[in-house]
Design a protein around this motif. Structure first.
Motif, PDB file in Angstrom:
ATOM      1  N   THR A  39     -16.281 -52.471   1.550  1.00  0.00           N
ATOM      2  CA  THR A  39     -17.578 -51.706   1.094  1.00  0.00           C
ATOM      3  C   THR A  39     -17.440 -50.631   2.294  1.00  0.00           C
ATOM      4  O   THR A  39     -16.853 -51.191   3.628  1.00  0.00           O
ATOM      5  N   GLU A  55     -20.410 -47.395  -0.995  1.00  0.00           N
ATOM      6  CA  GLU A  55     -19.283 -47.775  -2.595  1.00  0.00           C
ATOM      7  C   GLU A  55     -18.789 -48.788  -1.901  1.00  0.00           C
ATOM      8  O   GLU A  55     -18.506 -49.011  -1.007  1.00  0.00           O
ATOM      9  N   GLN A  57     -18.053 -52.782  -3.789  1.00  0.00           N
ATOM     10  CA  GLN A  57     -18.788 -54.573  -5.169  1.00  0.00           C
ATOM     11  C   GLN A  57     -19.442 -53.825  -6.421  1.00  0.00           C
ATOM     12  O   GLN A  57     -19.670 -54.149  -7.600  1.00  0.00           O
ATOM     13  N   LYS A  59     -20.542 -50.704  -7.085  1.00  0.00           N
ATOM     14  CA  LYS A  59     -21.461 -49.666  -7.160  1.00  0.00           C
ATOM     15  C   LYS A  59     -21.027 -48.433  -6.600  1.00  0.00           C
ATOM     16  O   LYS A  59     -19.798 -48.560  -5.760  1.00  0.00           O
ATOM     17  N   LYS A  60     -21.867 -47.846  -7.096  1.00  0.00           N
ATOM     18  CA  LYS A  60     -21.229 -46.131  -5.921  1.00  0.00           C
ATOM     19  C   LYS A  60     -23.134 -45.293  -5.757  1.00  0.00           C
ATOM     20  O   LYS A  60     -23.571 -45.498  -7.073  1.00  0.00           O
ATOM     21  N   ILE A  61     -23.692 -45.822  -4.459  1.00  0.00           N
ATOM     22  CA  ILE A  61     -24.788 -44.974  -4.590  1.00  0.00           C
ATOM     23  C   ILE A  61     -24.910 -43.696  -3.104  1.00  0.00           C
ATOM     24  O   ILE A  61     -24.238 -44.182  -2.599  1.00  0.00           O
ATOM     25  N   ASN A 144     -31.197 -50.517  -5.240  1.00  0.00           N
ATOM     26  CA  ASN A 144     -30.726 -50.728  -5.769  1.00  0.00           C
ATOM     27  C   ASN A 144     -30.672 -50.967  -7.499  1.00  0.00           C
ATOM     28  O   ASN A 144     -30.806 -51.643  -7.948  1.00  0.00           O
TER      29      ASN A 144
END
Length: 144
Positions: A39, A55, A57, A59-61, A144
Motif C-alpha cells: 500500500t 493506493e 487494498q 482503493k485509490k484515493i 474513505n
C-alpha cells in the motif's frame, strides 16, 4: 507543421513538469508504504495546503484539502513534545515491512526519520505518538 508539433511538445513538457511540483515542494511529508500486499499512503503539506493519496487494498484515493492553523500547531507541538529530532532509528534489516517516513523541511523540528529498520525501543512511544497525530489529521480530513 513542424513548428506546431514543436510548440505542442514544449507545452506538454511544461505541463508534465508542473504536475510533479506538488511532490517536490512541501514543508511536511508523511508516507507509509510497503508490506506483503503493498500500500502507498502519502500526505504532503505546504503552508495550509495538503495533498493526500492512498493506493492499495483495492482503493485509490487522491484528495487536496486545507489544514487549519490549529492542526499545524498541534502537529508541531506533538513533534516537539516527542523529540522528533532525537528519535533514533535502528539499523537492523527488516524486509516486507510497512515503512513510515516523516520529513520536516522547516521549523525547529526539521529532520527526516523512518521506521524501515525499526525505531530504537526507548523512542518507540514517541514515534507512535507522532504517527498517531498524522493519522488523526488524515482521518479528520479524508473520508474513505
Amino acid at each position: 507543421m513542424k513548428r506546431i508539433l514543436g510548440v505542442f511538445i514544449i507545452i506538454l513538457t511544461i505541463l508534465s513538469c508542473n504536475s510533479q511540483k506538488i511532490y517536490q515542494d512541501f514543508d511536511i511529508s508523511y508516507s507509509k508504504s510497503g508490506g506483503y500486499a503493498p500500500t502507498y499512503e502519502n500526505l504532503l503539506i505546504k503552508g495550509n495546503d495538503a495533498h493526500y493519496s492512498f493506493e492499495g487494498q483495492g482503493k485509490k484515493i487522491k484528495k487536496s484539502f486545507k489544514v487549519s492553523n490549529e492542526d499545524l500547531k498541534n502537529l508541531e507541538e506533538t513533534l516537539s513534545k516527542n523529540n522528533f529530532r532525537r528519535i533514533q532509528e535502528d539499523h537492523k534489516k527488516v524486509y516486507d515491512n510497512v515503512t513510515t517516513s516523516i520529513n520536516i523541511k522547516k521549523g525547529v523540528n526539521e529532520g527526516s526519520k523512518n521506521d524501515g529498520s525499526m525505531i530504537m525501543p526507548n523512542y518507540k512511544t514517541n514515534w507512535e505518538n507522532i504517527t498517531a497525530e498524522f493519522q488523526k489529521l488524515i482521518n479528520n480530513n479524508v473520508k474513505n
